[in-house]
Design a protein around this motif. Structure first.
Motif, PDB file in Angstrom:
ATOM      1  N   PHE A   1       0.850  -1.189   0.000  1.00 25.03           N
ATOM      2  CA  PHE A   1       0.000   0.000   0.000  1.00 25.03           C
ATOM      3  C   PHE A   1       0.886   1.239   0.000  1.00 25.03           C
ATOM      4  CE2 PHE A   1      -2.848  -3.232   1.489  1.00 25.03           C
ATOM      5  CZ  PHE A   1      -4.125  -2.831   1.097  1.00 25.03           C
ATOM      6  N   LEU A   2       0.651   2.132  -0.958  1.00 25.77           N
ATOM      7  CA  LEU A   2       1.330   3.419  -1.006  1.00 25.77           C
ATOM      8  C   LEU A   2       0.331   4.513  -0.667  1.00 25.77           C
ATOM      9  CD1 LEU A   2       3.349   3.096  -4.357  1.00 25.77           C
ATOM     10  CD2 LEU A   2       4.048   2.449  -2.046  1.00 25.77           C
ATOM     11  N   GLY A   3       0.726   5.475   0.127  1.00 26.86           N
ATOM     12  CA  GLY A   3      -0.199   6.529   0.532  1.00 26.86           C
ATOM     13  C   GLY A   3       0.401   7.905   0.397  1.00 26.86           C
ATOM     14  N   ALA A   4      -0.470   8.890   0.133  1.00 24.69           N
ATOM     15  CA  ALA A   4      -0.051  10.288   0.044  1.00 24.69           C
ATOM     16  C   ALA A   4      -1.287  11.159   0.220  1.00 24.69           C
ATOM     17  CB  ALA A   4       0.623  10.571  -1.292  1.00 24.69           C
ATOM     18  N   ARG A   5      -1.058  12.462   0.378  1.00 26.97           N
ATOM     19  CA  ARG A   5      -2.183  13.394   0.505  1.00 26.97           C
ATOM     20  C   ARG A   5      -2.905  13.573  -0.830  1.00 26.97           C
ATOM     21  NH1 ARG A   5      -2.373  17.257   4.463  1.00 26.97           N
ATOM     22  NH2 ARG A   5      -2.783  18.857   2.882  1.00 26.97           N
TER      23      ARG A   5
ATOM     24  N   ARG B   1      -1.504  -1.269  -4.229  1.00 28.92           N
ATOM     25  CA  ARG B   1      -2.654  -0.382  -4.104  1.00 28.92           C
ATOM     26  C   ARG B   1      -2.154   0.988  -3.652  1.00 28.92           C
ATOM     27  NH1 ARG B   1      -4.298  -5.183  -1.520  1.00 28.92           N
ATOM     28  NH2 ARG B   1      -5.975  -6.302  -2.617  1.00 28.92           N
ATOM     29  N   GLY B   2      -2.691   2.036  -4.275  1.00 31.69           N
ATOM     30  CA  GLY B   2      -2.354   3.394  -3.879  1.00 31.69           C
ATOM     31  C   GLY B   2      -3.561   4.082  -3.280  1.00 31.69           C
ATOM     32  N   ALA B   3      -3.339   4.939  -2.288  1.00 29.53           N
ATOM     33  CA  ALA B   3      -4.443   5.642  -1.623  1.00 29.53           C
ATOM     34  C   ALA B   3      -4.064   7.093  -1.402  1.00 29.53           C
ATOM     35  CB  ALA B   3      -4.763   4.977  -0.290  1.00 29.53           C
ATOM     36  N   VAL B   4      -5.010   7.995  -1.613  1.00 27.44           N
ATOM     37  CA  VAL B   4      -4.795   9.411  -1.311  1.00 27.44           C
ATOM     38  C   VAL B   4      -5.845   9.851  -0.290  1.00 27.44           C
ATOM     39  CG1 VAL B   4      -3.761   9.914  -3.565  1.00 27.44           C
ATOM     40  CG2 VAL B   4      -6.228  10.173  -3.245  1.00 27.44           C
TER      41      VAL B   4
ATOM     42  N   ILE C   1      -9.985  11.557  -6.455  1.00 27.80           N
ATOM     43  CA  ILE C   1      -9.539  11.041  -7.746  1.00 27.80           C
ATOM     44  C   ILE C   1      -9.941   9.568  -7.833  1.00 27.80           C
ATOM     45  CG2 ILE C   1      -7.582  12.632  -7.911  1.00 27.80           C
ATOM     46  CD1 ILE C   1      -5.767  10.352  -7.016  1.00 27.80           C
ATOM     47  N   PRO C   2      -9.974   9.001  -9.040  1.00 31.88           N
ATOM     48  CA  PRO C   2     -10.312   7.577  -9.157  1.00 31.88           C
ATOM     49  C   PRO C   2      -9.338   6.729  -8.344  1.00 31.88           C
ATOM     50  CG  PRO C   2     -10.376   8.636 -11.306  1.00 31.88           C
ATOM     51  CD  PRO C   2      -9.789   9.637 -10.352  1.00 31.88           C
ATOM     52  N   GLY C   3      -9.886   5.721  -7.696  1.00 28.55           N
ATOM     53  CA  GLY C   3      -9.037   4.842  -6.906  1.00 28.55           C
ATOM     54  C   GLY C   3      -9.427   4.866  -5.441  1.00 28.55           C
ATOM     55  N   ILE C   4      -8.517   4.459  -4.602  1.00 23.47           N
ATOM     56  CA  ILE C   4      -8.772   4.353  -3.167  1.00 23.47           C
ATOM     57  C   ILE C   4      -8.583   5.715  -2.515  1.00 23.47           C
ATOM     58  CG2 ILE C   4      -8.117   3.189  -1.032  1.00 23.47           C
ATOM     59  CD1 ILE C   4      -6.947   0.947  -2.756  1.00 23.47           C
TER      60      ILE C   4
ATOM     61  N   VAL D   1      -7.451   2.718   5.185  1.00 19.63           N
ATOM     62  CA  VAL D   1      -7.471   1.773   4.079  1.00 19.63           C
ATOM     63  C   VAL D   1      -7.052   0.383   4.549  1.00 19.63           C
ATOM     64  CG1 VAL D   1      -6.411   1.205   1.863  1.00 19.63           C
ATOM     65  CG2 VAL D   1      -7.108   3.560   2.351  1.00 19.63           C
ATOM     66  N   LEU D   2      -6.071   0.312   5.429  1.00 21.12           N
ATOM     67  CA  LEU D   2      -5.636  -0.981   5.947  1.00 21.12           C
ATOM     68  C   LEU D   2      -6.767  -1.685   6.692  1.00 21.12           C
ATOM     69  CD1 LEU D   2      -2.066  -0.103   7.274  1.00 21.12           C
ATOM     70  CD2 LEU D   2      -2.645  -1.356   5.195  1.00 21.12           C
ATOM     71  N   ALA D   3      -7.512  -0.916   7.481  1.00 22.60           N
ATOM     72  CA  ALA D   3      -8.636  -1.506   8.211  1.00 22.60           C
ATOM     73  C   ALA D   3      -9.696  -2.034   7.250  1.00 22.60           C
ATOM     74  CB  ALA D   3      -9.242  -0.467   9.154  1.00 22.60           C
ATOM     75  N   GLU D   4      -9.903  -1.326   6.134  1.00 20.36           N
ATOM     76  CA  GLU D   4     -10.916  -1.734   5.165  1.00 20.36           C
ATOM     77  C   GLU D   4     -10.520  -3.003   4.418  1.00 20.36           C
ATOM     78  OE1 GLU D   4     -12.919  -0.020   1.008  1.00 20.36           O
ATOM     79  OE2 GLU D   4     -11.792   1.322   2.353  1.00 20.36           O
ATOM     80  N   TYR D   5      -9.230  -3.144   4.100  1.00 18.38           N
ATOM     81  CA  TYR D   5      -8.786  -4.265   3.275  1.00 18.38           C
ATOM     82  C   TYR D   5      -8.296  -5.459   4.103  1.00 18.38           C
ATOM     83  CZ  TYR D   5      -9.102  -1.890  -1.221  1.00 18.38           C
ATOM     84  OH  TYR D   5      -9.577  -1.267  -2.352  1.00 18.38           O
ATOM     85  N   GLY D   6      -8.259  -5.332   5.422  1.00 16.11           N
ATOM     86  CA  GLY D   6      -7.775  -6.418   6.260  1.00 16.11           C
ATOM     87  C   GLY D   6      -8.741  -7.591   6.315  1.00 16.11           C
TER      88      GLY D   6
END
Length: 411
Positions: A314-318, A342-345, A350-353, A360-365
């Protein structure tokens, strides 16, 4: 194990006389062999709590009296002391935090001892540091400072210093204190980030996921921590992902000033966030910002070992623009069937997570059957760790760099 430090209330002249007596063998050093008792641990933690509100001020006083009493050690330190004072404070807080955990205390102090070789630290320096540290604690602890407290701190410092000395001596027998390294490649990546590749002049053994201290020729004695973004290579080169941060002298020099042919210096590799720490075949890797560097190295290491792990990354950014390194990791995910990306902002539609990495980790666990590797800003790492623990992941299966080691916020 024998080591002596100054006693509260002793004068500088008396301390120096005692130091000469111990050095000449005319006096016996008090022993620090006995482990700390529960009462001594309580005294250390309670007095540290009393000092906590003025801890930053105490570190200023500590260095002032250290340089006044022992001016010969001043050249070992940079001209600007703000970062150094912060480093001392973080180390002290961590030592207090693990003083009741002997295994972690020894591991942390061993790291400190090996790392301090690059500063030119010698066993003979420890009595001076101990005397000034206790004098500083005594001054700022106020009524909380009693003789029993002083004795407990003296004993603890004796243990800590001896572990550091032993680790440094063992390290000196097998490798250098520093490694000169030539910049062989530098690529700007936008958003104040550059990839800087160096080739050490001597063999440099490290494991993917570890971090390295680095000194530039433009800021002597200023060491900052960065994580190699690659597993060990046949040509011995290391690539660092460096973000220039506001007021960051070292990071700014590496991003905007370093050129091919410049020579930097590396300290010893440190950190336990390595693949050998994993017990599960499934891995969860989480990276925020340039925290991708050690995670990328770990992914490379899995590939080097034949892809024997399944890796969820999982990659994350603002914002999407700040989602650093995603194209590179997408290419790796296309190449390796065992890698899922998986990338998350968190602050842009924007399209995506969408969402913070902990959300996001809690959702996909759940991830309780995974070893977890976290890297990024300390608040993100701490929040993600708490989220994973609440959802069943055992704390000893969550791996990250120590919070007191500012790898990603280094300046």
């Amino acid at each position: 194990m024998r080591f002596r430090i100054g006693r509260p209330g002793s004068t500088p002249d008396r301390e120096r006389a005692e130091e000469r007596a111990y050095a000449s063998g005319d006096a016996e050093r008090p022993s620090a062999e006995a482990p700390l008792s529960e009462h001594e641990i309580h005294l250390i933690k309670s007095s540290a709590a009393a000092v906590a509100p003025v801890a930053a001020e105490m570190t200023v006083y500590f260095y002032a009296i250290l340089f006044t009493r022992h001016p010969e050690v001043r050249p070992m330190f940079p001209s600007g002391m703000d970062a150094q004072r912060g480093r001392l404070l973080r180390a002290l807080l961590h030592i207090v935090d693990v003083v009741d955990d002997p295994a972690n205390l020894v591991r942390f102090c061993g790291h400190l001892g090996r790392d301090h070789r690059k500063f030119g630290t010698l066993a003979a320096h420890f009595p001076a540091v101990g005397a000034c540290l206790l004098a500083s604690l005594a001054r700022y602890a106020g009524p909380a400072w009693t003789q029993d407290v002083a004795d407990a701190w003296a004993k603890a410092y004796g243990v800590v210093s001896q572990v550091m000395i032993d680790a440094a001596e063992e390290d000196a027998a097998v490798r250098p204190a520093v490694w000169p390294a030539t910049v062989v490649h530098r690529v700007p990546r936008g958003h104040g980030i550059a990839e800087v590749t160096v080739r050490p002049h001597l063999p440099y053994d490290y494991q993917a996921g570890q971090y390295v201290s680095l000194e530039t020729p433009w800021w002597p004695k200023l060491w900052r921590y960065y994580s190699p973004a690659n597993a060990p290579r046949a040509d011995g080169t290391l690539t660092f992902h460096v973000r220039a941060v506001p007021g960051g002298s070292v990071s700014d020099a590496l991003v905007h000033r370093a050129a091919v042919g410049d020579v930097v210096r590396l300290g010893p590799p440190m950190g336990d966030m390595v693949l050998d720490a994993a017990v599960h075949s499934d891995l969860l890797c989480v990276a925020g910002g340039t925290g991708l560097a050690p995670i990328r190295a770990l992914v490379e290491e899995v590939a080097r070992r034949g892809g024997r792990h399944q890796v969820d990354l999982f990659l994350g950014a603002r914002t999407g623009a700040e989602l650093y390194g995603v194209d590179d990791m997408l290419r790796m995910a296309q190449k390796y069937h065992w890698l899922t990306l998986r990338g998350a902002v968190s602050h842009e539609h924007i399209p995506g997570i969408r969402g913070s990495l902990p959300q996001v980790l809690a959702e996909y666990g759940p991830w309780y059957q995974h070893d977890v590797f976290l890297s990024g800003p300390a608040p993100m790492v701490e929040s993600a760790s708490e989220t994973l623990t609440r959802h069943g992941t055992l704390p000893d299966r969550i791996h990250h760099d120590p919070f007191e080691t500012p790898v990603l916020s280094a300046r």
